[in-house]
Enzyme design. Structure first.
Site, mmCIF file in Angstrom:
data_model
loop_
_atom_site.group_PDB
_atom_site.id
_atom_site.type_symbol
_atom_site.label_atom_id
_atom_site.label_comp_id
_atom_site.label_asym_id
_atom_site.label_seq_id
_atom_site.Cartn_x
_atom_site.Cartn_y
_atom_site.Cartn_z
ATOM 1 N N ASP A 27 0.986 -0.828 -0.127
ATOM 2 C CA ASP A 27 -0.211 -0.113 0.058
ATOM 3 C C ASP A 27 0.953 1.347 0.153
ATOM 4 O O ASP A 27 2.307 0.940 0.556
ATOM 5 C CB ASP A 27 -0.751 -0.319 1.203
ATOM 6 C CG ASP A 27 -1.532 1.202 1.530
ATOM 7 O OD1 ASP A 27 -2.535 1.649 0.415
ATOM 8 O OD2 ASP A 27 -1.492 2.067 2.359
ATOM 9 N N ASP A 69 -0.082 5.829 1.116
ATOM 10 C CA ASP A 69 -0.401 6.224 1.853
ATOM 11 C C ASP A 69 -0.418 5.127 3.407
ATOM 12 O O ASP A 69 -1.302 4.378 3.680
ATOM 13 C CB ASP A 69 -1.728 6.773 1.869
ATOM 14 C CG ASP A 69 -1.507 7.693 0.968
ATOM 15 O OD1 ASP A 69 -1.127 7.544 0.124
ATOM 16 O OD2 ASP A 69 -2.749 8.259 0.369
#
Length: 239
Positions: free
Chosen positions: A10, A12
């Site tokens: 991922d 963020d």
């Protein structure tokens, strides 16, 4: 000994130490940042970000200012070491991909600034592009007017990360002996559910993914919890 592994990041709060969507408005327009917060209960998030980009453009915010804000976004040196050292390590061959609800321009701008673009085989995210006027045009990965994903776990309408991971792996059947997923948010729960007993989820502490695992369980994979990028570096060094 694992011969070949896939690391799925991922972006963020997992690869970088901020939320790219919120960060841009926090740097360039606090009033817009507040309006994003207010809209979150009624409007799909990618649509909110697309709206905020139009509003920034109307305020006269330039492409250069947005790119400048992204270059200021916190990125930990330990995360750089973690990925560079793991990529270089032998005898295990490691491939990296990104699976993110941010957008292609935000991610590519940051990776280019950090000179890390070459490490990632593929980036799966919401598409964005600059138009001639300097507006960053963002749209959902899954067009709301077309066929929708079939996720029952609770992924956002713009993307089911679990289905995206399945699609990627289907193109490389039996190629990776181990999958390592690095995530933090509740939308990372769906892909982590798909991991098997020999796989590893690196779950950032005190965030949505940790809370969903604690509440709903159901994982088959090994789980390593981390708070700072230095801990990811430690975990990667032991793989």
């Amino acid at each position: 000994m694992v011969k070949k592994q896939l690391v799925v990041f991922d972006f963020d709060w997992s690869f970088v130490d901020q939320d790219t969507d919120r960060w841009v408005c926090e740097v360039l327009s606090t009033s817009l940042r507040r309006q994003m917060e207010d809209l979150e209960t009624t409007t799909q998030w990618t649509d909110i970000v697309a709206w905020s980009l139009k509003e920034l453009h109307a305020l006269g915010i330039t492409r250069q200012q947005i790119e400048g804000a992204l270059r200021l976004l916190p990125f930990h040196p330990a995360m750089r070491r973690a990925v560079e050292n793991l990529k270089a390590a032998t005898p295990t061959e490691t491939h990296f991909v990104i699976l993110s609800n941010s957008n292609s321009v935000y991610i590519s701008t940051i990776l280019e600034d950090q000179k890390l673009t070459h490490l990632f085989d593929e980036i799966t995210t919401n598409p964005a592009e600059w138009d001639d006027s300097g507006l960053l045009k963002l749209r959902r990965r899954i067009d709301p007017s077309g066929p929708q994903h079939s996720c029952k776990v609770g992924c956002s309408p713009n993307m089911c990360k679990g289905e995206e991971l399945d699609t990627y792996l289907a193109r490389y059947p039996d190629e990776f002996e181990r999958i390592i997923y690095v995530g933090d948010g509740s939308n990372d729960y769906c892909p982590v559910l798909r991991l098997k007993s020999h796989d590893i989820a690196l779950v950032r502490k005190y965030r949505g993914l940790e809370r969903r695992i604690a509440k709903e369980g159901g994982l088959k994979c090994n789980v390593e919890y981390w708070d700072g990028a230095w801990e990811v570096e430690e975990i990667f060094a032991k793989l």
